[in-house]
Design a protein around this motif. Structure first.
Motif, PDB file in Angstrom:
ATOM      1  N   GLU A  47       0.857  -1.190   0.000  1.00 61.00           N
ATOM      2  CA  GLU A  47       0.000   0.000   0.000  1.00 61.00           C
ATOM      3  C   GLU A  47       0.898   1.247   0.000  1.00 61.00           C
ATOM      4  OE1 GLU A  47      -1.735   0.650   3.859  1.00 61.00           O
ATOM      5  OE2 GLU A  47      -3.434   1.801   3.055  1.00 61.00           O
ATOM      6  N   PHE A  53       4.098   7.017   4.551  1.00 57.59           N
ATOM      7  CA  PHE A  53       2.684   6.944   4.950  1.00 57.59           C
ATOM      8  C   PHE A  53       2.284   8.310   5.513  1.00 57.59           C
ATOM      9  CE2 PHE A  53      -1.119   4.675   5.814  1.00 57.59           C
ATOM     10  CZ  PHE A  53      -1.646   5.222   6.972  1.00 57.59           C
ATOM     11  N   LYS A 128      -9.656   1.717  -2.177  1.00 56.93           N
ATOM     12  CA  LYS A 128      -9.850   1.171  -0.830  1.00 56.93           C
ATOM     13  C   LYS A 128     -11.255   1.456  -0.296  1.00 56.93           C
ATOM     14  CE  LYS A 128      -7.358   1.124   3.632  1.00 56.93           C
ATOM     15  NZ  LYS A 128      -6.119   1.664   4.296  1.00 56.93           N
ATOM     16  N   PRO A 132      -9.666   3.251   7.737  1.00 62.79           N
ATOM     17  CA  PRO A 132      -9.531   3.299   9.211  1.00 62.79           C
ATOM     18  C   PRO A 132      -9.072   4.667   9.691  1.00 62.79           C
ATOM     19  CG  PRO A 132      -7.534   2.417   8.285  1.00 62.79           C
ATOM     20  CD  PRO A 132      -8.438   2.744   7.107  1.00 62.79           C
ATOM     21  N   HIS A 145      -3.328   9.052  12.377  1.00 66.23           N
ATOM     22  CA  HIS A 145      -3.637   8.010  11.379  1.00 66.23           C
ATOM     23  C   HIS A 145      -4.846   8.512  10.614  1.00 66.23           C
ATOM     24  CE1 HIS A 145      -2.967   3.808   9.964  1.00 66.23           C
ATOM     25  NE2 HIS A 145      -4.127   4.067   9.420  1.00 66.23           N
ATOM     26  N   GLU A 147      -6.325   8.683   7.831  1.00 68.22           N
ATOM     27  CA  GLU A 147      -6.723   8.202   6.501  1.00 68.22           C
ATOM     28  C   GLU A 147      -8.108   8.698   6.121  1.00 68.22           C
ATOM     29  OE1 GLU A 147      -4.866   3.783   6.747  1.00 68.22           O
ATOM     30  OE2 GLU A 147      -5.780   4.351   4.857  1.00 68.22           O
ATOM     31  N   CYS A 173      -4.932  -3.103   2.951  1.00 69.50           N
ATOM     32  CA  CYS A 173      -4.679  -2.930   4.371  1.00 69.50           C
ATOM     33  C   CYS A 173      -5.862  -3.223   5.277  1.00 69.50           C
ATOM     34  CB  CYS A 173      -4.107  -1.537   4.615  1.00 69.50           C
ATOM     35  SG  CYS A 173      -3.163  -1.497   6.120  1.00 69.50           S
ATOM     36  N   ASN A 174      -6.567  -2.188   5.725  1.00 73.06           N
ATOM     37  CA  ASN A 174      -7.669  -2.416   6.674  1.00 73.06           C
ATOM     38  C   ASN A 174      -8.746  -3.323   6.099  1.00 73.06           C
ATOM     39  OD1 ASN A 174     -10.370  -1.132   8.252  1.00 73.06           O
ATOM     40  ND2 ASN A 174      -8.518  -1.374   9.481  1.00 73.06           N
ATOM     41  N   ARG A 176      -8.403  -6.048   4.858  1.00 72.60           N
ATOM     42  CA  ARG A 176      -8.088  -7.459   5.177  1.00 72.60           C
ATOM     43  C   ARG A 176      -8.645  -7.872   6.542  1.00 72.60           C
ATOM     44  NH1 ARG A 176      -3.796  -4.702   7.111  1.00 72.60           N
ATOM     45  NH2 ARG A 176      -2.273  -5.608   8.573  1.00 72.60           N
ATOM     46  N   ARG A 177      -9.057  -6.911   7.331  1.00 73.73           N
ATOM     47  CA  ARG A 177      -9.587  -7.220   8.675  1.00 73.73           C
ATOM     48  C   ARG A 177     -11.093  -7.509   8.646  1.00 73.73           C
ATOM     49  NH1 ARG A 177      -5.498  -5.795  12.267  1.00 73.73           N
ATOM     50  NH2 ARG A 177      -3.978  -4.374  11.384  1.00 73.73           N
ATOM     51  N   ASN A 198       0.136  -0.945   5.242  1.00 73.03           N
ATOM     52  CA  ASN A 198       0.994  -0.141   6.105  1.00 73.03           C
ATOM     53  C   ASN A 198       0.330  -0.205   7.472  1.00 73.03           C
ATOM     54  OD1 ASN A 198       2.588   2.594   4.383  1.00 73.03           O
ATOM     55  ND2 ASN A 198       1.749   0.790   3.408  1.00 73.03           N
ATOM     56  N   THR A 199       0.914  -0.941   8.406  1.00 70.88           N
ATOM     57  CA  THR A 199       0.261  -1.149   9.703  1.00 70.88           C
ATOM     58  C   THR A 199       1.167  -0.733  10.852  1.00 70.88           C
ATOM     59  OG1 THR A 199      -1.090  -2.937   8.832  1.00 70.88           O
ATOM     60  CG2 THR A 199      -0.776  -2.887  11.209  1.00 70.88           C
ATOM     61  N   PRO A 200       0.922   0.452  11.431  1.00 74.29           N
ATOM     62  CA  PRO A 200       1.713   0.838  12.602  1.00 74.29           C
ATOM     63  C   PRO A 200       1.542  -0.195  13.708  1.00 74.29           C
ATOM     64  CG  PRO A 200       0.363   2.665  11.814  1.00 74.29           C
ATOM     65  CD  PRO A 200      -0.100   1.443  11.088  1.00 74.29           C
ATOM     66  N   TYR A 203      -1.049   0.693  18.319  1.00 79.21           N
ATOM     67  CA  TYR A 203      -2.451   0.988  18.008  1.00 79.21           C
ATOM     68  C   TYR A 203      -2.988   1.910  19.087  1.00 79.21           C
ATOM     69  CZ  TYR A 203      -7.328   0.424  16.716  1.00 79.21           C
ATOM     70  OH  TYR A 203      -8.620   0.665  16.330  1.00 79.21           O
ATOM     71  N   GLN A 213      -0.243  -7.425  16.915  1.00 77.59           N
ATOM     72  CA  GLN A 213      -0.360  -6.972  15.517  1.00 77.59           C
ATOM     73  C   GLN A 213       0.027  -8.072  14.528  1.00 77.59           C
ATOM     74  OE1 GLN A 213      -1.981  -4.658  14.522  1.00 77.59           O
ATOM     75  NE2 GLN A 213      -1.771  -2.839  15.757  1.00 77.59           N
TER      76      GLN A 213
HETATM   77  N1  ING Z   1      -3.644   0.549   8.516  1.00 72.66           N
HETATM   78  C1  ING Z   1      -3.987  -0.220   9.617  1.00 72.66           C
HETATM   79  C2  ING Z   1      -4.554  -1.601   9.319  1.00 72.66           C
HETATM   80  O1  ING Z   1      -5.757  -1.824   9.251  1.00 72.66           O
HETATM   81  C3  ING Z   1      -4.731  -0.274  11.855  1.00 72.66           C
HETATM   82  C4  ING Z   1      -4.856   0.505  10.589  1.00 72.66           C
HETATM   83  C5  ING Z   1      -3.493  -0.311  12.500  1.00 72.66           C
HETATM   84  C6  ING Z   1      -5.775  -0.984  12.319  1.00 72.66           C
HETATM   85  C7  ING Z   1      -3.359  -1.081  13.669  1.00 72.66           C
HETATM   86  C8  ING Z   1      -5.670  -1.755  13.494  1.00 72.66           C
HETATM   87  C9  ING Z   1      -4.459  -1.810  14.161  1.00 72.66           C
HETATM   88  O2  ING Z   1      -3.717  -2.485   9.204  1.00 72.66           O
HETATM   89  C10 ING Z   1      -4.232   0.795   7.326  1.00 72.66           C
HETATM   90  N2  ING Z   1      -3.498   1.532   6.473  1.00 72.66           N
HETATM   91  O3  ING Z   1      -5.360   0.402   7.032  1.00 72.66           O
END
Ligand code: ING
Length: 312
Positions: A47, A53, A128, A132, A145, A147, A173-174, A176-177, A198-200, A203, A213
């Motif tokens: 991403e 980022f 996308k 998030p 964050h 976005e 990224c998000n 996928r959750r 890109n996942t910091p 959180y 994570q």
């Molecule tokens: N980043 C993160 C993700 O869904 C995040 C936002 C970070 C969610 C940490 C939960 C925990 O992987 C992006 N870019 O969507």
């Protein structure tokens, strides 16, 4: 005869704010050459693979962020990548920020991925869906964050395209959750989903999740792969980028849910796997024979509700 697609997850280490697009494209081409050495046919980049980022900073005047966006693809900065990929007959998936000006003059900002075939033709650009983070500046955060300030959510949903002798889907990224992302593509027969992230690691809303994570990253992509009988390629931009430590752990997941290859570093690293696309049928044709076993007549809440509605 099995349909084998050799894939390269091209993980990137940090892109700092002062790194030029030219220097980043050079890194992408180095990974492309490594892919050629391994007989890779499809390279997947992360991403926002052309810039740092930037949603980690909040700019009151959003037009000051315009330089982080592409206005066309390919463009002068990325043409060398397109040219070299075509020369090598390698397709690729590239994540970046896109700023479009509509016919009515309105400007639209999306977080996108573009899929390019081995002949250099553009298959599709995915925007996308799940954005998030937050819309407004949050002063108490160690980093923003934002976005939801910098990107509009796509209303196009999730497509699946005939490419690379397969059925290819994309998410970012998000996305996928959310199990819905995989299922909507699964209902289109997807055999491989390409996902940059890109996942910091930190959180902010719940720091207790920091340590989880890597677990959550694998959990969601392994379950999404298994429950839809599809390959999933997750590709990180990882490492410490402008002081923010981001998860790496790029991986290639089989339709069984098994991780068949995974990054070992937090830097630029190519992760390669020979993906047998016919493995998808082992799950789509048995356990997850959707047409035989799914019960959409009792799933109504999934599309009629956004939030929770508690029982009386
Ligand atoms: N980043 C993160 C993700 O869904 C995040 C936002 C970070 C969610 C940490 C939960 C925990 O992987 C992006 N870019 O969507």
């Amino acid at each position: 005869m099995s349909r084998i697609l050799t894939v390269g997850a091209a993980q990137l280490g940090p892109i700092q704010r002062n790194h030029s697009r030219a220097s980043v494209v050079e890194r992408l081409i180095v990974l492309l050459h490594q892919a050629a050495d391994h007989g890779v046919q499809l390279v997947v980049y992360p991403e926002l693979a052309l810039t740092t980022f930037f949603p980690r900073w909040y700019l009151d005047d959003i037009t000051e962020a315009d330089h982080w966006y592409e206005t066309s693809m390919p463009n002068a900065a990325t043409q060398p990548l397109f040219d070299e990929a075509k020369r090598l007959a390698i397709g690729f998936c590239l994540g970046y920020a896109l700023l479009e000006t509509a016919a009515d003059g309105t400007r639209h900002r999306h977080n996108v991925q573009t899929l390019v075939e081995r002949d250099g033709s553009i298959v599709a650009t995915y925007r996308k869906v799940h954005i998030p983070g937050h819309e407004h500046y949050e002063p108490d955060r160690p980093f923003q964050h934002a976005e939801r300030y910098y990107f509009e959510p796509s209303s196009e949903g999730f497509g699946v395209w005939r490419a690379f002798g397969s059925l290819i889907g994309m998410m970012i990224c998000n996305d996928r959750r959310w199990p819905e992302s995989y299922r909507v593509m699964g209902l289109q027969g997807v055999e491989m989903i390409l996902c940059g992230y890109n996942t910091p690691i930190h959180y902010v809303p719940d720091p207790g999740q920091d340590i989880l994570q890597g677990f959550h990253n694998a959990l969601v992509m392994q379950s999404g792969a298994y429950q839809n009988g599809t390959w999933v390629v997750g590709v990180a931009k990882g490492g410490v980028e402008e002081g923010v430590d981001s998860l790496a752990q790029s991986m290639i997941v089989a339709p069984s849910g098994q991780i068949v290859a995974q990054a070992l570093t937090t830097d630029d690293e190519l992760v390669v796997a020979r993906c047998d696309l016919d493995w998808c049928a082992k799950y789509k044709g048995t356990l997850f024979d959707f047409d035989r076993y799914r019960r959409p007549e009792v799933y109504g809440r999934i599309t009629s509700q956004r939030g929770v509605e508690l029982p009386g």
